[in-house]
Every structure is written in C-alpha cells, then in structure tokens.
Design a protein around this motif. Structure first.
Motif, PDB file in Angstrom:
ATOM      1  N   ARG A  79       4.562  -4.385   2.197  1.00 37.55           N
ATOM      2  CA  ARG A  79       5.060  -3.087   2.620  1.00 37.55           C
ATOM      3  C   ARG A  79       3.912  -2.060   2.660  1.00 37.55           C
ATOM      4  NH1 ARG A  79       8.481  -6.093   3.588  1.00 37.55           N
ATOM      5  NH2 ARG A  79      10.709  -6.026   3.042  1.00 37.55           N
ATOM      6  N   PHE A  80       3.984  -1.188   3.655  1.00 41.51           N
ATOM      7  CA  PHE A  80       3.104  -0.013   3.740  1.00 41.51           C
ATOM      8  C   PHE A  80       4.012   1.205   3.642  1.00 41.51           C
ATOM      9  CE2 PHE A  80       1.016   3.486   5.849  1.00 41.51           C
ATOM     10  CZ  PHE A  80      -0.321   3.365   5.510  1.00 41.51           C
ATOM     11  N   PHE A 113      -5.119   6.724  10.544  1.00 39.50           N
ATOM     12  CA  PHE A 113      -5.370   5.712  11.583  1.00 39.50           C
ATOM     13  C   PHE A 113      -6.279   4.607  11.062  1.00 39.50           C
ATOM     14  CE2 PHE A 113      -8.752   4.536  14.640  1.00 39.50           C
ATOM     15  CZ  PHE A 113      -8.029   3.608  15.383  1.00 39.50           C
ATOM     16  N   HIS A 114      -7.405   4.990  10.445  1.00 42.82           N
ATOM     17  CA  HIS A 114      -8.335   3.978   9.939  1.00 42.82           C
ATOM     18  C   HIS A 114      -7.683   3.135   8.841  1.00 42.82           C
ATOM     19  CE1 HIS A 114     -11.748   5.094  12.325  1.00 42.82           C
ATOM     20  NE2 HIS A 114     -11.807   6.320  11.832  1.00 42.82           N
ATOM     21  N   LEU A 115      -6.886   3.773   7.988  1.00 42.58           N
ATOM     22  CA  LEU A 115      -6.190   3.028   6.944  1.00 42.58           C
ATOM     23  C   LEU A 115      -5.218   2.017   7.554  1.00 42.58           C
ATOM     24  CD1 LEU A 115      -5.474   2.616   3.929  1.00 42.58           C
ATOM     25  CD2 LEU A 115      -3.806   4.481   4.183  1.00 42.58           C
ATOM     26  N   LEU A 116      -4.466   2.451   8.544  1.00 44.80           N
ATOM     27  CA  LEU A 116      -3.518   1.553   9.208  1.00 44.80           C
ATOM     28  C   LEU A 116      -4.226   0.376   9.872  1.00 44.80           C
ATOM     29  CD1 LEU A 116      -1.128   4.195  10.805  1.00 44.80           C
ATOM     30  CD2 LEU A 116      -0.428   2.402   9.190  1.00 44.80           C
ATOM     31  N   GLU A 117      -5.372   0.653  10.481  1.00 44.03           N
ATOM     32  CA  GLU A 117      -6.116  -0.434  11.130  1.00 44.03           C
ATOM     33  C   GLU A 117      -6.570  -1.479  10.122  1.00 44.03           C
ATOM     34  OE1 GLU A 117      -7.595  -0.938  14.853  1.00 44.03           O
ATOM     35  OE2 GLU A 117      -5.459  -0.712  14.373  1.00 44.03           O
ATOM     36  N   ALA A 118      -7.089  -1.021   8.986  1.00 39.35           N
ATOM     37  CA  ALA A 118      -7.545  -1.967   7.963  1.00 39.35           C
ATOM     38  C   ALA A 118      -6.370  -2.747   7.386  1.00 39.35           C
ATOM     39  CB  ALA A 118      -8.285  -1.215   6.853  1.00 39.35           C
ATOM     40  N   VAL A 119      -5.262  -2.059   7.154  1.00 39.76           N
ATOM     41  CA  VAL A 119      -4.082  -2.728   6.592  1.00 39.76           C
ATOM     42  C   VAL A 119      -3.499  -3.723   7.593  1.00 39.76           C
ATOM     43  CG1 VAL A 119      -1.703  -2.355   5.817  1.00 39.76           C
ATOM     44  CG2 VAL A 119      -3.535  -0.873   4.973  1.00 39.76           C
ATOM     45  N   ARG A 120      -3.462  -3.350   8.867  1.00 40.42           N
ATOM     46  CA  ARG A 120      -2.933  -4.259   9.890  1.00 40.42           C
ATOM     47  C   ARG A 120      -3.744  -5.549   9.950  1.00 40.42           C
ATOM     48  NH1 ARG A 120      -3.543  -4.948  15.748  1.00 40.42           N
ATOM     49  NH2 ARG A 120      -5.124  -3.303  15.824  1.00 40.42           N
ATOM     50  N   VAL A 166       0.869  -1.181   0.000  1.00 39.64           N
ATOM     51  CA  VAL A 166       0.000   0.000   0.000  1.00 39.64           C
ATOM     52  C   VAL A 166       0.901   1.224   0.000  1.00 39.64           C
ATOM     53  CG1 VAL A 166      -1.696   1.347   1.301  1.00 39.64           C
ATOM     54  CG2 VAL A 166      -1.878  -1.163   1.210  1.00 39.64           C
ATOM     55  N   VAL A 167       0.652   2.153  -0.923  1.00 40.89           N
ATOM     56  CA  VAL A 167       1.399   3.408  -0.987  1.00 40.89           C
ATOM     57  C   VAL A 167       0.415   4.530  -0.689  1.00 40.89           C
ATOM     58  CG1 VAL A 167       2.884   4.905  -2.363  1.00 40.89           C
ATOM     59  CG2 VAL A 167       2.938   2.427  -2.723  1.00 40.89           C
ATOM     60  N   GLY A 208       4.427  -4.557  14.496  1.00 38.22           N
ATOM     61  CA  GLY A 208       5.305  -5.212  13.536  1.00 38.22           C
ATOM     62  C   GLY A 208       4.969  -4.940  12.085  1.00 38.22           C
ATOM     63  N   LEU A 209       3.995  -4.057  11.803  1.00 37.27           N
ATOM     64  CA  LEU A 209       3.614  -3.763  10.426  1.00 37.27           C
ATOM     65  C   LEU A 209       4.840  -3.267   9.655  1.00 37.27           C
ATOM     66  CD1 LEU A 209       1.080  -3.601   8.546  1.00 37.27           C
ATOM     67  CD2 LEU A 209       0.990  -1.167   9.110  1.00 37.27           C
ATOM     68  N   PRO A 210       5.152  -3.849   8.507  1.00 40.74           N
ATOM     69  CA  PRO A 210       6.356  -3.474   7.757  1.00 40.74           C
ATOM     70  C   PRO A 210       6.154  -2.157   6.990  1.00 40.74           C
ATOM     71  CG  PRO A 210       5.231  -5.267   6.637  1.00 40.74           C
ATOM     72  CD  PRO A 210       4.477  -5.025   7.911  1.00 40.74           C
TER      73      PRO A 210
END
Length: 352
Positions: free
Chosen positions: A126-127, A104-111, A76-77, A177-179
């Motif tokens: 990768r994020f 924040f919401h994007l990170l939660e969904a990606v996590r 995700v870019v 630990g999200l990369p």
C-alpha cells in the motif's frame, strides 16, 4: 517493515511515536529535516532499534530506491510536505517543489519497487498519501461539510500543491495500478506542533506576554482534529482501506478561530494564571487578514466510521486541554524550536 516520509514533522512524528506504542513492526523514517522537522520530536525512540531514521528528501530518487530495495517495506506512508498556508503565500516555490515534484519522484521510485515485488507482496503493498481538507476550497456558513465526492477548489499555493499531489496519486493508481490510499484531514492540533500555527503560537505568545494575533474578525471556522486521533485513523485506513479510495478524517469539531483562542486563554487562566491576575484574553489582538483566507472548512467523516469503524476518541474540549498541558510541561522543546529565523518570520507575517 513500513517506510514513513516526513516522520519528524508534527503529524508524522506523532504517527511514528504512536506506531511503536501500537505495533512492534519496524519502520524506516525518511525526513529532510527542514525548519518543521525536528529530531527532538523523536527523542523517545533513541533506544528503539526498530526505528531507522534517514535524513533525506523524497525527491532524491536514488536514495528512495536504495531504501526500498534494502528494507523491502510492505507500505509507504507519505507525510512529507510543506504545509503552512502563510509560508506558501510568501514563497510558493518550495511548495511546488516538495508537494508536487517531490511526490512525483516518490511515486516513480515506489512504482518501480512495487513492479518488482513477487505477486503476493505486490497485492499486499500500500501507498498511503496524507493530504488536507484545504484541497476542497472554502465552505459557506450553511453549506454541508466536505465529503470525498466534493470537487477540488484550492485557494492558496499550499492547497493547490496538495491538490496536485492528490491527483498524481490517483493517476498512478488508475494508470499503473499502484495500490494507493488517500486521506484528507481537517486542522490538526496537539503535541509537537511547530509554533507558527494558531494554537501553539497563541499558547507560546500568551506565556511570553505577547499579543495573540487573530486574522481579520476571527470568525474563520475550522474542524479541529486531535493529532493522535488522526494517527489512529491513518493506521486504520492503512490496515483496511479500499485500494484507490479517499477517506476524509475529521474531528466533528467546528470552531471559529476566535473561539479557539478564547478557550486556550481560559485553560491557561486555570492552569498557569498570569501574575497580575488578568485573563490572557486581554492579549488578543486583531491583525490584517491574510490574502485568500478560506472562511470555513468542515469534514464529513461518515464514510470512515461507516466502512472502517473509526471515529475520534477526543472531543475538542478534552483534546485542547491535553494540548495546553503538554506545552506547559514541555517548554524546553518549544524554546528550542523557536530559533532566530523563526522569530523573524513571525514578525514578517504578523507584524511587530
């Protein structure tokens, strides 16, 4: 497959266009299409089946979850952001909502998505978070350029909101630990730049016979980065950057605002001279400085060159000439994006 957010804006659309020049990998492009998001930027991809555009908000967790599960991106870019300092001064609420809450919401969904991947895919994911040098604050005339180790000292609602988003991205790496990867860039310029920013605003005003508004004494210094160079840097960081690290992206082109506008006028004098034979420099007008205006930004991009072998291809002189030529050749695009609402905003910001 990768997922790009904010891919119809200035930097995002250049990244998307360049992506399909440099790669045959598919892309989902999520953009809310606010005033700065423009589908005309992506007109060249209408017949590109590997470009999947979705109108939506990074804060819509349900939508982001569905896109992640459906398309299974390897990365995700994140370009999605409110990005204009002047607008943040007049209305900071949207900046808080998009840049902090939306991230924040994007990170939660990606996590959640990343946690469900097979181990091999999880390790490769990768994020990449695209940020700004403005999070570092302002430099004195003789201070060394910003390095990745500079402390954060944001001075506007915009830069404060971006700083907060950077901290969230860092926290999601260290806590969960999200990369992640983060890039902090200097001032971009080039094609598809919405004409509220200095360079496109002055090009359009010059051609329209309007004043070229310069804040204060015009000696605010910025490091100017051609947008295509920025896009190549992001691709390189996505490809080979060290997880959890920050990379500053700059053009090694420190210029005062007044010098930039003077250069624009000289190029326009050459490529599209005024009918009366006078220089466009006669249209330069000084206006009241904006509150909290940072005096100088400068990026030290040594780490990016040393570790990943990237450096800009354009000098300011070559990049700015390409930019002016692009606006001269794309006046229909510029006309279409300057809506009535935009003209009202310019009048409010710079005065009649």
């Amino acid at each position: 497959m990768i997922l790009t957010t904010g891919g119809a804006g200035f930097i995002g659309s250049n990244f998307v266009l360049d992506w399909f020049t440099a790669s045959d990998e598919s892309m989902v492009n999520l953009d809310k299409l606010t005033y700065a998001g423009n589908m005309e930027n992506l007109a060249g991809l209408r017949d590109q089946p590997k470009h999947i555009f979705v109108k939506g908000d990074i804060g819509d967790v349900g939508l982001v979850r569905r896109l992640l599960e459906q398309h299974k991106p390897r990365a995700v870019v994140n370009f999605a952001a409110e990005s204009h300092v002047d607008r943040s001064i007049h209305g900071p609420g949207e900046f808080i909502q998009t840049n902090i809450v939306g991230t924040f919401h994007l990170l939660e969904a990606v996590r959640e998505y990343w946690n469900g991947l097979p181990e091999q895919d999880k390790a490769a994911f990768r994020f990449l978070h695209v940020s700004t040098d403005e999070v570092y604050g302002s430099l004195g005339k003789d201070d060394p350029a910003f390095r990745e180790t500079n402390r954060y000292e944001p001075n506007s609602p915009y830069s404060a909101s971006k700083a907060a988003s950077d901290h969230l991205v860092r926290a999601y790496h260290h806590t969960y630990g999200l990369p992640v990867l983060t890039t902090n860039c200097s001032n971009n310029y080039g094609p598809y730049h919405f004409p509220e920013k200095l360079i496109p605003l002055c090009i359009q005003n010059a051609l329209g016979g309007k004043p070229l508004p310069i804040y204060g004494d015009g000696q605010q210094i910025r490091d100017w980065l051609y947008v295509k160079d920025h896009c190549s840097a992001i691709r390189r960081v996505l490809e080979a950057g060290t997880v959890g690290e920050v990379y500053n992206v700059g053009g090694w082109n420190e210029k005062a605002n007044l010098e930039v506008v003077g250069t624009l006028c000289d190029i326009l004098d050459d490529l599209s001279p005024r009918a009366d034979g006078q220089s466009y420099r006669t249209q330069i007008t000084f206006v009241t400085d904006r509150p909290g205006h940072d005096r100088r930004y400068a990026i030290d991009a040594t780490r990016l060159e040393r570790e990943l072998g990237w450096k800009p291809a354009e000098t300011f002189e070559t990049g700015i000439r390409k930019t002016v030529r692009w606006y001269l050749d794309n006046q229909a695009w510029a006309h279409n994006v300057t809506s009535g609402a935009y003209r009202e905003w310019v009048g409010k910001q710079y005065g009649a």
